[in-house]
Design a protein around this motif. Structure first.
Motif, PDB file in Angstrom:
ATOM      1  N   ILE A 102      34.019  50.009  38.606  1.00  0.00           N
ATOM      2  CA  ILE A 102      35.176  49.644  39.439  1.00  0.00           C
ATOM      3  C   ILE A 102      36.352  49.402  38.501  1.00  0.00           C
ATOM      4  N   LYS A 104      40.996  49.756  38.003  1.00  0.00           N
ATOM      5  CA  LYS A 104      42.334  50.240  38.374  1.00  0.00           C
ATOM      6  C   LYS A 104      42.947  50.974  37.191  1.00  0.00           C
ATOM      7  N   GLY A 114      41.650  43.978  43.010  1.00  0.00           N
ATOM      8  CA  GLY A 114      40.194  44.022  42.890  1.00  0.00           C
ATOM      9  C   GLY A 114      39.522  43.659  44.217  1.00  0.00           C
ATOM     10  N   ALA A 146      37.784  35.575  34.361  1.00  0.00           N
ATOM     11  CA  ALA A 146      38.630  36.122  35.434  1.00  0.00           C
ATOM     12  C   ALA A 146      37.849  37.121  36.295  1.00  0.00           C
TER      13      ALA A 146
HETATM   14  C1  LIG Z   1      38.401  44.547  37.667  1.00  0.00           C
HETATM   15  C2  LIG Z   1      39.767  44.820  38.320  1.00  0.00           C
HETATM   16  C3  LIG Z   1      39.623  45.947  39.327  1.00  0.00           C
HETATM   17  C4  LIG Z   1      40.162  43.529  39.055  1.00  0.00           C
HETATM   18  O1  LIG Z   1      41.442  43.689  39.595  1.00  0.00           O
HETATM   19  P1  LIG Z   1      42.271  42.415  40.144  1.00  0.00           P
HETATM   20  O2  LIG Z   1      41.344  41.526  40.897  1.00  0.00           O
HETATM   21  O3  LIG Z   1      43.415  42.952  40.916  1.00  0.00           O
HETATM   22  O4  LIG Z   1      42.680  41.584  38.885  1.00  0.00           O
HETATM   23  P2  LIG Z   1      43.708  41.894  37.709  1.00  0.00           P
HETATM   24  O5  LIG Z   1      43.703  43.323  37.301  1.00  0.00           O
HETATM   25  O6  LIG Z   1      45.010  41.262  38.039  1.00  0.00           O
HETATM   26  O7  LIG Z   1      42.988  41.065  36.525  1.00  0.00           O
HETATM   27  C5  LIG Z   1      42.690  39.672  36.692  1.00  0.00           C
HETATM   28  C6  LIG Z   1      42.505  39.065  35.319  1.00  0.00           C
HETATM   29  O8  LIG Z   1      41.331  39.610  34.716  1.00  0.00           O
HETATM   30  C7  LIG Z   1      41.639  40.104  33.415  1.00  0.00           C
HETATM   31  N1  LIG Z   1      40.804  41.297  33.167  1.00  0.00           N
HETATM   32  C8  LIG Z   1      40.553  42.328  34.029  1.00  0.00           C
HETATM   33  N2  LIG Z   1      39.759  43.236  33.463  1.00  0.00           N
HETATM   34  C9  LIG Z   1      39.486  42.768  32.221  1.00  0.00           C
HETATM   35  C10 LIG Z   1      38.701  43.263  31.147  1.00  0.00           C
HETATM   36  N3  LIG Z   1      38.003  44.419  31.258  1.00  0.00           N
HETATM   37  N4  LIG Z   1      38.644  42.520  30.011  1.00  0.00           N
HETATM   38  C11 LIG Z   1      39.307  41.346  29.899  1.00  0.00           C
HETATM   39  N5  LIG Z   1      40.071  40.828  30.884  1.00  0.00           N
HETATM   40  C12 LIG Z   1      40.152  41.530  32.028  1.00  0.00           C
HETATM   41  C13 LIG Z   1      43.096  40.458  33.505  1.00  0.00           C
HETATM   42  O9  LIG Z   1      43.705  40.480  32.227  1.00  0.00           O
HETATM   43  C14 LIG Z   1      43.645  39.350  34.378  1.00  0.00           C
HETATM   44  O10 LIG Z   1      43.825  38.184  33.608  1.00  0.00           O
HETATM   45  P3  LIG Z   1      45.067  37.193  33.883  1.00  0.00           P
HETATM   46  O11 LIG Z   1      44.874  36.709  35.291  1.00  0.00           O
HETATM   47  O12 LIG Z   1      44.869  36.142  32.852  1.00  0.00           O
HETATM   48  O13 LIG Z   1      46.286  38.031  33.719  1.00  0.00           O
HETATM   49  C15 LIG Z   1      40.862  45.163  37.273  1.00  0.00           C
HETATM   50  O14 LIG Z   1      41.142  44.028  36.503  1.00  0.00           O
HETATM   51  C16 LIG Z   1      40.468  46.280  36.333  1.00  0.00           C
HETATM   52  O15 LIG Z   1      40.607  47.440  36.679  1.00  0.00           O
HETATM   53  N6  LIG Z   1      39.988  45.928  35.104  1.00  0.00           N
HETATM   54  C17 LIG Z   1      39.621  46.940  34.118  1.00  0.00           C
HETATM   55  C18 LIG Z   1      38.291  47.580  34.458  1.00  0.00           C
HETATM   56  C19 LIG Z   1      37.146  46.570  34.472  1.00  0.00           C
HETATM   57  O16 LIG Z   1      37.058  45.729  33.577  1.00  0.00           O
HETATM   58  N7  LIG Z   1      36.271  46.666  35.479  1.00  0.00           N
HETATM   59  C20 LIG Z   1      35.233  45.689  35.731  1.00  0.00           C
HETATM   60  C21 LIG Z   1      34.009  45.892  34.945  1.00  0.00           C
HETATM   61  S1  LIG Z   1      32.867  44.524  35.250  1.00  0.00           S
END
Ligand SMILES: CC(C)(COP(=O)(O)OP(=O)(O)OC[C@H]1O[C@@H](n2cnc3c(N)ncnc32)[C@H](O)[C@@H]1OP(=O)(O)O)[C@@H](O)C(=O)NCCC(=O)NCCS
Length: 174
Positions: A102, A104, A114, A146
């Motif tokens: 999953i 973005k 998310g 997070a």
């Molecule tokens: C997972 C995801 C879909 C969640 O989306 P969302 O709920 O809209 O949340 P955000 O993208 O705003 O991220 C929320 C927080 O998580 C952190 N975060 C998200 N993915 C992260 C990662 N892979 N590593 C470290 N921190 C991460 C963001 O920096 C943010 O931190 P902040 O609130 O201090 O700024 C999106 O963060 C994403 O695409 N992340 C990259 C891919 C990923 O890691 N997928 C999950 C694998 S378990």
């Protein structure tokens, strides 16, 4: 688009925060789709595929078997198993659905959340659940507060850490 066109289209996806998420869509989603190992859902801006609307996010769904460790509380083990509780000598892996990937596109992170993605994934799996059953959806989460918080806010609960990957295994009951 044809397979090579789709391949090029998927290669436009960027997710530097998690290169496994990026590379799955770029290189492994098509082979997994063809081998019937998973289904990948794109969230795009409006537009039909030939116009290659910008990919905002995606998730991949699959069927899965979960190995539950003996250290998990008996109450939770019972809830995971449903009807029959295994004895310790013969652990039985539990069938479930998994959100395998999953993420973005980092350039369009503000266009979806998310929670919206998890809701779309859950609704797609509800259709499969209506037809064949299945007690829960699993997601393997990096131990990043997070991310754990995101899944908890969306009804997932932590079960155990996978001994081989160190990932936190979380589940959402139907
Ligand atoms: C997972 C995801 C879909 C969640 O989306 P969302 O709920 O809209 O949340 P955000 O993208 O705003 O991220 C929320 C927080 O998580 C952190 N975060 C998200 N993915 C992260 C990662 N892979 N590593 C470290 N921190 C991460 C963001 O920096 C943010 O931190 P902040 O609130 O201090 O700024 C999106 O963060 C994403 O695409 N992340 C990259 C891919 C990923 O890691 N997928 C999950 C694998 S378990």
């Amino acid at each position: 688009l044809g397979e090579s066109g789709v391949q090029e289209y998927l290669a436009t996806f960027e997710c530097p925060r998690n290169l496994d998420v990026q590379e799955f869509l770029r290189r492994r989603a098509i082979p997994h789709e063809k081998a019937l190992k998973s289904r990948t859902y794109l969230v795009t801006e409006a537009g039909s595929i030939p116009e290659q609307p910008t990919i905002l996010a995606y998730f991949s769904l699959a069927i899965h078997l979960m190995e539950v460790q003996g250290s998990v509380s008996k109450t939770l083990q019972k809830r995971l198993h449903g009807l029959y509780f295994p004895n310790n000598t013969r652990p039985r892996p539990l069938p479930c659905f998994i959100i395998g990937q999953i993420g973005k596109d980092a350039r369009h992170s503000d266009r979806t959340t998310g929670s919206e993605l998890l809701d779309m994934a859950r609704r797609a799996l509800l259709m499969a659940n209506d037809i064949v059953g299945g007690r829960f959806i699993k997601i393997d989460c990096e131990d990043i507060p997070a991310l754990v918080d995101l899944y908890q806010r969306n009804g997932f609960r932590a079960v155990q850490n996978d001994v081989s990957t160190g990932l936190l295994e979380m589940v959402l009951f139907f």
